[in-house]
Design a protein around this motif. Structure first.
Motif, PDB file in Angstrom:
ATOM      1  N   PRO A  70       0.707  -1.241   0.062  1.00  0.00           N
ATOM      2  CA  PRO A  70       0.176   0.095   0.077  1.00  0.00           C
ATOM      3  C   PRO A  70       0.856   1.260   0.082  1.00  0.00           C
ATOM      4  O   PRO A  70       0.249   2.411  -0.419  1.00  0.00           O
ATOM      5  CB  PRO A  70      -0.905   0.083   1.419  1.00  0.00           C
ATOM      6  CG  PRO A  70      -0.801  -1.693   1.606  1.00  0.00           C
ATOM      7  CD  PRO A  70       0.442  -2.099   1.126  1.00  0.00           C
ATOM      8  N   ARG A  99      -4.451  -2.584  -6.009  1.00  0.00           N
ATOM      9  CA  ARG A  99      -3.367  -1.877  -6.385  1.00  0.00           C
ATOM     10  C   ARG A  99      -2.534  -2.251  -7.601  1.00  0.00           C
ATOM     11  O   ARG A  99      -2.166  -1.366  -8.314  1.00  0.00           O
ATOM     12  CB  ARG A  99      -2.420  -1.710  -5.120  1.00  0.00           C
ATOM     13  CG  ARG A  99      -3.129  -1.131  -3.838  1.00  0.00           C
ATOM     14  CD  ARG A  99      -2.244  -0.808  -2.708  1.00  0.00           C
ATOM     15  NE  ARG A  99      -3.012  -0.259  -1.657  1.00  0.00           N
ATOM     16  CZ  ARG A  99      -3.353   0.930  -1.585  1.00  0.00           C
ATOM     17  NH1 ARG A  99      -2.668   1.851  -2.455  1.00  0.00           N
ATOM     18  NH2 ARG A  99      -3.990   1.459  -0.512  1.00  0.00           N
ATOM     19  N   GLU A 115      -4.430   7.212 -10.323  1.00  0.00           N
ATOM     20  CA  GLU A 115      -4.253   5.746  -9.808  1.00  0.00           C
ATOM     21  C   GLU A 115      -3.467   4.704 -10.469  1.00  0.00           C
ATOM     22  O   GLU A 115      -3.137   4.908 -11.891  1.00  0.00           O
ATOM     23  CB  GLU A 115      -5.943   5.313 -10.342  1.00  0.00           C
ATOM     24  CG  GLU A 115      -6.123   3.717  -9.804  1.00  0.00           C
ATOM     25  CD  GLU A 115      -6.949   3.800  -8.648  1.00  0.00           C
ATOM     26  OE1 GLU A 115      -7.369   4.684  -7.906  1.00  0.00           O
ATOM     27  OE2 GLU A 115      -8.010   2.683  -8.816  1.00  0.00           O
ATOM     28  N   ASP A 168      -6.717   6.352  -1.582  1.00  0.00           N
ATOM     29  CA  ASP A 168      -5.559   6.766  -0.514  1.00  0.00           C
ATOM     30  C   ASP A 168      -5.618   8.102   0.062  1.00  0.00           C
ATOM     31  O   ASP A 168      -5.392   8.604   1.024  1.00  0.00           O
ATOM     32  CB  ASP A 168      -4.242   6.505  -1.097  1.00  0.00           C
ATOM     33  CG  ASP A 168      -3.940   4.956  -1.243  1.00  0.00           C
ATOM     34  OD1 ASP A 168      -4.889   4.231  -0.650  1.00  0.00           O
ATOM     35  OD2 ASP A 168      -3.084   4.703  -1.935  1.00  0.00           O
ATOM     36  N   PRO A 204      -0.049   9.592  -1.348  1.00  0.00           N
ATOM     37  CA  PRO A 204      -0.305   8.178  -1.249  1.00  0.00           C
ATOM     38  C   PRO A 204       0.034   7.974   0.152  1.00  0.00           C
ATOM     39  O   PRO A 204       0.457   8.633   1.300  1.00  0.00           O
ATOM     40  CB  PRO A 204       1.168   7.746  -2.001  1.00  0.00           C
ATOM     41  CG  PRO A 204       1.479   9.107  -2.782  1.00  0.00           C
ATOM     42  CD  PRO A 204       0.726  10.217  -2.056  1.00  0.00           C
ATOM     43  N   PHE A 256       2.111   1.344  -4.174  1.00  0.00           N
ATOM     44  CA  PHE A 256       1.167   1.621  -5.451  1.00  0.00           C
ATOM     45  C   PHE A 256       0.009   2.317  -4.958  1.00  0.00           C
ATOM     46  O   PHE A 256      -0.658   2.134  -4.074  1.00  0.00           O
ATOM     47  CB  PHE A 256       0.974   0.185  -5.816  1.00  0.00           C
ATOM     48  CG  PHE A 256       1.797  -0.644  -6.320  1.00  0.00           C
ATOM     49  CD1 PHE A 256       2.468  -0.491  -7.615  1.00  0.00           C
ATOM     50  CD2 PHE A 256       2.280  -1.895  -5.598  1.00  0.00           C
ATOM     51  CE1 PHE A 256       3.540  -1.159  -8.034  1.00  0.00           C
ATOM     52  CE2 PHE A 256       3.371  -2.537  -6.038  1.00  0.00           C
ATOM     53  CZ  PHE A 256       3.918  -2.479  -7.197  1.00  0.00           C
ATOM     54  N   TYR A 257       0.008   3.593  -5.565  1.00  0.00           N
ATOM     55  CA  TYR A 257      -1.281   4.472  -5.243  1.00  0.00           C
ATOM     56  C   TYR A 257      -2.665   4.292  -5.785  1.00  0.00           C
ATOM     57  O   TYR A 257      -2.672   3.734  -6.723  1.00  0.00           O
ATOM     58  CB  TYR A 257      -0.779   5.854  -5.804  1.00  0.00           C
ATOM     59  CG  TYR A 257      -1.751   6.884  -5.589  1.00  0.00           C
ATOM     60  CD1 TYR A 257      -1.979   7.331  -4.137  1.00  0.00           C
ATOM     61  CD2 TYR A 257      -2.621   7.390  -6.556  1.00  0.00           C
ATOM     62  CE1 TYR A 257      -2.953   8.583  -4.075  1.00  0.00           C
ATOM     63  CE2 TYR A 257      -3.579   8.259  -6.197  1.00  0.00           C
ATOM     64  CZ  TYR A 257      -3.730   8.791  -5.051  1.00  0.00           C
ATOM     65  OH  TYR A 257      -4.525   9.938  -4.922  1.00  0.00           O
ATOM     66  N   LEU A 258      -3.615   4.238  -5.105  1.00  0.00           N
ATOM     67  CA  LEU A 258      -5.066   4.328  -5.389  1.00  0.00           C
ATOM     68  C   LEU A 258      -5.622   5.647  -5.151  1.00  0.00           C
ATOM     69  O   LEU A 258      -5.246   6.240  -3.980  1.00  0.00           O
ATOM     70  CB  LEU A 258      -5.847   3.163  -4.530  1.00  0.00           C
ATOM     71  CG  LEU A 258      -5.293   1.732  -4.767  1.00  0.00           C
ATOM     72  CD1 LEU A 258      -6.216   0.636  -4.168  1.00  0.00           C
ATOM     73  CD2 LEU A 258      -5.824   1.594  -6.306  1.00  0.00           C
TER      74      LEU A 258
END
Length: 194
Positions: A30, A107, A66, A38, A42, A33-35
């Protein structure tokens, strides 16, 4: 480090080491890798407490979309090393009867699609919002394990990754690396649940 710790734990039949590697992976993915869920920034390790510190950690990237990865603006080579390591951890966990793929899917799928888009299209110039318009693009053979899981096994749409895989497979060129990902096509190209 998480991948190596998990594998050492398996090889030595040391569940403490395996669990430590697994815990590290669950914390680290987490952060890497950005979502969009978040938030504006990030997720980050606890020592990164300010916006400036997080942006510095992400190689001065201050707009997050994303699928972006922590090392996207360093270069795509290191980003693909992280994709390879993460998918190898998830596949190793699957063999150990643990569903890490499901935990990482939200992710990894956007990360695969985001990075494969730029590797296919090679925009010149690159978008100004992304890495100050300077992308260090290099394709590594790191797509087969995740593609096999998400597209072949799970049936998820992966338009960009599918296109990149087809280009890579048709090129039939020798790999540019002697690292673990060099064998992905042999071990995972559309093998399904084998």
């Amino acid at each position: 480090m998480a991948e190596a710790t998990m594998n050492i734990g398996i090889f030595t039949e040391n569940s403490t080491a395996y669990d430590a590697g697994l815990a590290l992976a669950r914390r680290r993915v987490p952060w890497y890798f950005y979502l969009a869920s978040d938030g504006a920034l990030p997720k980050a390790p606890p020592v990164y407490t300010t916006q400036a510190a997080i942006i510095d950690l992400w190689n001065d990237q201050d707009i997050f979309r994303e699928g972006l990865a922590q090392e996207t603006c360093r270069d795509f080579t290191h980003t693909q090393f992280a994709l390879a390591s993460t998918t190898n951890m998830a596949e190793t966990a699957r063999i150990q009867n643990l569903g890490l793929w499901a935990e990482f899917q939200a992710r990894l799928v956007p990360a695969f699609e985001f990075h494969s888009y730029y590797l296919i299209n090679k925009p010149s110039p690159s978008p100004s919002w992304l890495c100050d318009g300077k992308l260090a693009l290099q394709n590594m053979p790191t797509w087969e394990v995740g593609y096999n899981q998400f597209y072949v096994r799970s049936g998820l749409p992966m338009r960009n990754t599918t296109a990149l895989i087809q280009i890579y497979r048709q090129a039939l060129t020798p790999t540019t690396t002697n690292l673990m990902m060099a064998w992905e096509g042999l071990t995972h190209a559309s093998v399904g649940s084998v």
